[in-house]
Structures are given as structure tokens and as C-alpha cells.
Design an enzyme around this catalytic site. Structure first.
Site, mmCIF file in Angstrom:
data_model
loop_
_atom_site.group_PDB
_atom_site.id
_atom_site.type_symbol
_atom_site.label_atom_id
_atom_site.label_comp_id
_atom_site.label_asym_id
_atom_site.label_seq_id
_atom_site.Cartn_x
_atom_site.Cartn_y
_atom_site.Cartn_z
ATOM 1 N N PHE A 59 0.779 -0.973 0.723
ATOM 2 C CA PHE A 59 0.117 -0.318 0.138
ATOM 3 C C PHE A 59 0.678 1.233 -0.060
ATOM 4 C CE2 PHE A 59 0.852 -0.148 4.584
ATOM 5 C CZ PHE A 59 0.580 1.157 5.085
ATOM 6 N N LYS A 60 2.310 1.202 0.359
ATOM 7 C CA LYS A 60 2.609 2.098 0.462
ATOM 8 C C LYS A 60 3.431 2.670 -1.329
ATOM 9 C CE LYS A 60 3.785 1.171 5.156
ATOM 10 N NZ LYS A 60 4.448 0.514 6.457
ATOM 11 N N ASP A 61 2.951 2.163 -1.816
ATOM 12 C CA ASP A 61 3.275 2.651 -3.469
ATOM 13 C C ASP A 61 3.638 3.656 -3.727
ATOM 14 O OD1 ASP A 61 5.463 -0.207 -3.979
ATOM 15 O OD2 ASP A 61 3.804 -0.048 -4.451
#
Length: 432
Positions: free
Chosen positions: A95-97
Site C-alpha cells: 500500500f505504501k507505493d
């Protein structure tokens, strides 16, 4: 006071505190009325304009958003009333992309604006997915060098290879300690005058506003998708597996902007500091515990301070009033490794859906806390193949490794061993 430029380039304020927006703009009712018909990137651009529009020209901001959001974040029905928000379709399948890629482009925008020739050095501590997302988001970006600090032996092999095999402008630093030690080294570096005179430093952890704020895009998009399916936003409960609390903090900022969801759940593993705060009103940091859900192994979550600031009206309310406001909107959950395993097995057996250990915390919290008439969304924050050894063993299956992950595993590990002593880390940076 600082403008966005300073907040992004510095990362951490001079007093060791975290930057907060001076105000949070409410989005117009028309936007929410039309949201279910809009594309993800157009939803995100509207949200980004409210966050960043005073500091970045809107054409450039639109380019930043469109360049960042080149992959979907679908809502997938897992069982009746429970949906997974799959945030793992980006370059590193986590999700941190979005936050990492957005920050890389925004930092580059500010560097070009001021015609800077000095290299900006990004320090980032990771308990798992942050390091890979930041490393890949910044890979090859001119004028920026990234140092990823990670705890030795406490990230999954696939996570590790995603940031130790890249080379170029990415340096991996393997710290003999836990995540909290890595985070302490980063924060200490920002406060060291000699280091800051020697090199330009900033952070890409969720302490940086440009890293965590774009994660709000997810929640507007999720509500839009469920609205398009006929669900009422006022019935939606969002559950976020939480470690350093940047992701749920972004969701709470979205709520302050008018996102019309009912309530939130913060799901913890055995690192139950926030859960205990919700029960008692007392915040007591603890040394982090190593768990199956390693990206959530945080004993002193940085973004807790932002949540307190958000609901204390910038310190105007008492701690009791602040606690009451928080608990009226957010509930908590905490799960042991055995409970996580049990949840993964149960979900797979009943639905065929493969949870990773972090998503399992969110799924279980919804199963236990969802009320009649509510629709639950939990964040599935990383592809289960990133934790293949654990998932295979727990479920008795052979999780297929996506081609993007397999490519990372072919690389040669390059990392710098480091003690948890700040003097050693400082000496290393001074030599660069």
C-alpha cells in the site's frame, strides 16, 4: 510555521515534532455527489488539490497525481458485508507505493523549482514494506539518494530483496536491532547539527507529510466504489491494520475533509499501544514485539501525535476531551500471532480469499466488531506472496509469486551492516 516545500524537504520539524497542515479544507458536496462516477486518478486529484493546491501549481499537481496512480486499488467482496480494499497492485505490491511515488515526484518538483545542485539524502526506517516502496519510488530519481534502515532478520526475505538489490541511488543499511532502533537513528540524524551541515537530509517515512497524506486517496476511492455498488457511505466502517499509524492517519484526514463514512477501526498485532490508549486514555510506548505481521511491529507510533493534534483542536481540548472525541470515532483491536494464523485459515477455508498476516488483523476486527446494517472495508496492505513462507506454512498452500516479486529475488543483496549506536550511524553518513 512552514510551507509545504519546507515540510517535504526537511521531513521533521526543528523541535523534533511532526508537521501538520495549518488547516484541512472541506471538499464540496458536489464532489461527493459525483465521486462514484469518477476515475481513481480524478478523485485523487481533487483530494490532492485540497491538500497541496496552495503550494504546487495545479497543472504540475495533476501530472504528479496521474504519474503516481498508474495501477488500480480495487474493492473486492470477501463475504457478506465485508470487502477487501486491495492496496497491493503497485510496483512493490504494497500500500505504501502511492505515498512513496508521490513524494519522490513532489520532492523532485521542489528541487527543480529552486535549481538545487546539492544531493538530497532521504533517510527511511522500515519494518517491512516502507523500505521497498520508498526505494522503488525513488530509484533513479536525479538529485536524490535514499538510505533504507531496516532491522536485521526482522523483515521477510522478499521484502528485504526489494530494497537491498537495487543499487544505483539506494543504500540499504542492516541495523542490529528492532524497527524502533532504526526510527530512533533516523530522528537523531535529523536533530544532529553536524550531520545537517554536512548533507541535506529528509525522511520518507510517514512522518513526512508528502508520504502519508496521499494515502487518503485510497479511502475516497473505496467509498466511491462501494457507492457505485449501491451502498450508502454512512453505513461504511473502515478498518486499517496499523503500525506507525500513517495509513489510518491519512484516512482520518480524509474524514476531516468530509469523507462520509461512519467510523474507523485500528487493528493492531501484539504491539497494542494504541489499543491500550483507547481503553485507558493513557499513551504508554513500549519496546516493539516481533510478530507475524512484521510491518506493524512498532512500539511508539510516530503518527499518534498527529491523531492527538487532530482531535485536540491543536491542543485546545483537555486530554480527556480529546480521548472522548477519538473513541467516539475509532475503536481498536489487538491480535496474537495464533489469532492471526487462525483468522487466515478460517477466511481461506470459508471464502477462498488469501489474507496476508496484516490484512488478517483487519478482517478479524471487522468480523468481531461490525454492527448490523454496516458495510466493512479492511485494507489488504500487501500481496500475500510477500510473506510466502509464512502464508504457505499457515494455509498449507503454495502461493504463486507474481513476476514483479520474482524479478527482485534474482538480484544480489547489497547492504551495510550497522549497530544501533547513533555514533556509528553518524560516522557512516559523515563519510558519504
Amino acid at each position: 510555521m512552514a510551507d509545504l516545500h519546507k515540510a517535504v524537504v526537511k521531513g521533521l520539524a526543528e523541535d523534533r515534532g511532526l508537521y501538520m497542515p495549518e488547516r484541512i479544507e472541506k471538499l464540496p458536496a458536489e464532489f461527493f455527489s459525483n465521486m462514484s462516477k469518477m476515475e481513481f486518478r480524478d478523485i485523487a486529484y481533487n483530494v490532492a488539490s485540497a491538500f497541496f493546491g496552495d503550494d504546487v501549481d495545479l497543472d504540475s499537481l495533476q501530472d504528479l497525481v496521474y504519474d503516481t496512480l498508474q495501477f488500480p486499488c480495487p474493492v473486492v467482496k470477501v463475504k457478506e458485508h465485508i470487502y477487501s480494499l486491495e492496496l497491493f497492485h503497485g510496483p512493490t505490491l504494497a500500500f505504501k507505493d502511492v505515498g512513496a511515488r508521490f513524494m519522490a515526484r513532489l520532492l523532485q518538483y521542489f528541487i527543480k523549482q529552486e535549481g538545487r545542485h546539492e544531493t538530497v539524502n532521504v533517510l527511511v526506517a522500515t519494518s517491512g514494506d516502507t523500505g521497498s516502496a520508498v526505494a522503488n519510488g525513488f530509484l533513479g530519481v536525479e538529485g536524490i539518494h535514499v538510505y533504507v534502515l531496516y532491522p536485521k532478520g526482522k523483515v521477510s526475505p522478499i521484502q528485504e530483496c526489494q530494497f537491498t538489490t537495487l543499487g544505483q541511488n539506494i543504500t540499504a543499511i542492516e541495523v542490529d536491532g528492532v524497527f524502533d532502533d532504526c526510527q530512533r537513528l533516523v530522528k537523531s540524524a535529523f536533530m544532529d547539527a553536524e550531520l545537517n551541515n554536512h548533507m541535506k537530509l529528509t525522511s520518507a517515512n510517514s512522518i513526512n507529510v508528502a508520504r502519508f497524506l496521499p494515502q487518503a486517496f485510497y479511502y475516497f476511492n473505496a467509498v466511491a466504489q462501494l457507492s457505485a455498488l449501491g451502498h450508502q457511505p454512512s453505513d461504511i466502517t473502515i478498518c486499517v491494520p496499523s503500525g506507525n499509524f500513517g495509513n489510518i492517519c491519512a484516512a482520518l484526514f480524509g474524514h476531516q475533509m468530509g469523507l462520509p463514512v461512519k467510523r474507523f477501526i485500528a487493528a493492531n498485532n501484539a504491539n497494542d499501544i494504541f489499543y491500550n490508549y483507547l481503553q485507558t486514555g493513557v499513551y504508554t510506548p513500549q519496546p516493539s514485539k516481533q510478530t507475524l505481521a512484521n510491518a506493524m511491529d512498532v512500539g511508539d507510533p510516530s503518527n499518534f501525535a498527529r491523531i492527538i493534534n487532530l482531535y485536540s483542536q491543536n491542543g485546545q481540548l483537555s486530554s480527556e476531551e480529546t480521548h472522548q472525541r477519538i473513541t467516539s470515532l475509532i475503536s481498536g483491536a489487538t491480535y496474537s500471532d495464533e489469532q492471526i494464523k487462525e483468522t487466515m485459515r478460517q477466511c481461506y477455508s470459508e471464502t477462498g480469499y488469501i489474507l496476508d498476516p496484516h490484512g488478517a488483523c483487519g478482517y478479524r476486527a471487522l468480523e468481531e466488531q461490525l454492527k448490523p446494517g454496516e458495510i466493512g472495508i479492511f485494507c489488504e496492505t500487501a500481496h500475500p506472496a510477500k510473506f510466502k513462507e509464512k502464508v504457505d506454512e499457515i494455509l498449507g498452500i503454495d502461493v504463486e509469486i507474481p513476476a514483479r516479486l520474482a524479478a527482485f529475488m534474482k538480484g544480489q543483496k547489497q547492504s551495510v551492516p550497522m549497530t544501533k549506536d547513533f555514533a556509528d550511524f553518524k560516522a557512516f553518513l559523515l563519510a558519504q
